[in-house]
Write an enzyme that holds these catalytic residues in place. Structure first.
Site, mmCIF file in Angstrom:
data_model
loop_
_atom_site.group_PDB
_atom_site.id
_atom_site.type_symbol
_atom_site.label_atom_id
_atom_site.label_comp_id
_atom_site.label_asym_id
_atom_site.label_seq_id
_atom_site.Cartn_x
_atom_site.Cartn_y
_atom_site.Cartn_z
ATOM 1 N N TYR A 36 0.656 -1.071 -0.312
ATOM 2 C CA TYR A 36 0.051 -0.174 0.007
ATOM 3 C C TYR A 36 0.722 1.326 0.091
ATOM 4 O O TYR A 36 0.409 2.262 -0.419
ATOM 5 C CB TYR A 36 -0.951 -0.137 1.305
ATOM 6 C CG TYR A 36 -2.210 0.635 1.012
ATOM 7 C CD1 TYR A 36 -3.102 0.577 -0.273
ATOM 8 C CD2 TYR A 36 -2.917 1.711 1.999
ATOM 9 C CE1 TYR A 36 -4.021 1.428 -0.504
ATOM 10 C CE2 TYR A 36 -3.925 2.352 1.597
ATOM 11 C CZ TYR A 36 -4.743 1.947 0.729
ATOM 12 O OH TYR A 36 -5.575 2.843 0.415
ATOM 13 N N LYS A 96 -3.684 8.136 3.270
ATOM 14 C CA LYS A 96 -4.698 7.776 4.017
ATOM 15 C C LYS A 96 -4.738 8.261 5.498
ATOM 16 O O LYS A 96 -5.603 8.547 6.242
ATOM 17 C CB LYS A 96 -5.126 6.329 3.964
ATOM 18 C CG LYS A 96 -5.717 5.702 2.742
ATOM 19 C CD LYS A 96 -7.055 6.483 2.299
ATOM 20 C CE LYS A 96 -7.677 5.551 1.105
ATOM 21 N NZ LYS A 96 -9.058 6.220 0.825
#
Length: 256
Positions: free
Chosen positions: A155, A162
């Site tokens: 990720y 995020k």
């Protein structure tokens, strides 16, 4: 009568019918809301076609949340269809999969990182403030995250973006709270959306959920996440803001 009966909801960032945004628009309509959706650029044509698959075909607005002109005209575009908003859904994120994901953290170039942070985190503030003239006390803003409290395989810089989104939501909750506007996030487990398919190594993330979620996890079912978003937009959470609600089968609470 549904929990969103009479409410006016903008779902920003609907592309495919496999997206969380589409599922949220569908559930919101089923719960009585009047829904508007948005997209921009080449994806706008896809969104207009996909909109016909919803229970009621909604207005489709052109909105690029990184474009100040688009943001500035948004209230007028919304008012062509409804006289205000009771809820805004931020279903928007982007990180270049060729430079920022799949184990490329140490090599991620700043221009691509800056784009990912602007589109995925700063845009929550941009969207909320653009909609501010339309929101009334009791309104809700809900964004979508993927748990940024830990580092995940593959990720990489999207995890950083995020984390920025989650912090942004808390500060928005602080500053919009006095106006009666709630700001919350829903943290979903991995779902097989178009965005997820673009993540190199997504299967490694996906595999963890099937074995460790106490409730199990269906990565093709966006409805549980959509229901949580709609619940947070409803009047059932009048005193909840700055919160992150996990819809991940319980994965986040397990140590191993």
């Amino acid at each position: 009568m549904g929990i969103l009966e009479g409410k006016r909801i903008l779902v920003a960032g609907v592309t495919m019918d496999s997206s969380i945004g589409f599922a949220t628009a569908k559930v919101a309509q089923e719960q009585g809301a009047t829904v508007l959706i948005s997209n921009f650029g080449r994806a706008l044509g896809i969104t207009r076609r996909i909109a016909k698959r919803l229970p009621v075909e909604p207005p489709v607005l052109e909105l690029d949340v990184t474009d100040e002109e688009h943001l500035g005209r948004l209230p007028d575009l919304v008012r062509e269809h409804v006289d205000g908003l009771d809820g805004v859904v931020h279903s928007i994120a982007y990180g270049n999969p060729e430079t920022l994901l799949g184990g490329r953290f140490l090599d991620g170039p700043w221009p691509d990182v800056a784009q990912a942070v602007q589109v995925s985190a700063y845009s929550l503030k941009s969207l909320a403030t653009a909609c501010r003239p339309l929101l009334t006390p009791g309104s809700g803003v809900v964004g979508l995250t993927f748990d940024a409290t830990v580092a995940w395989p593959a990720y990489d810089w999207m995890g950083v973006a995020k984390a920025g989104l989650e912090s942004c939501a808390r500060y928005l909750a602080r500053d919009l709270g006095p106006e009666g506007v709630r700001v919350n996030l829903v943290s979903a487990g991995p779902l097989r959306t178009l965005a997820a398919k673009a993540i190199p190594g997504f299967e490694e993330l996906d595999a963890m959920w099937s074995s460790r979620s106490p409730l199990g996890w269906d990565n093709t079912d966006q409805e549980p996440t959509a229901r949580a978003v709609c619940a947070l937009l409803s009047d059932f959470f009048p005193a909840t803001t700055g919160e992150i609600v996990h819809v991940d089968g319980g994965f986040h609470a397990m140590g191993a």
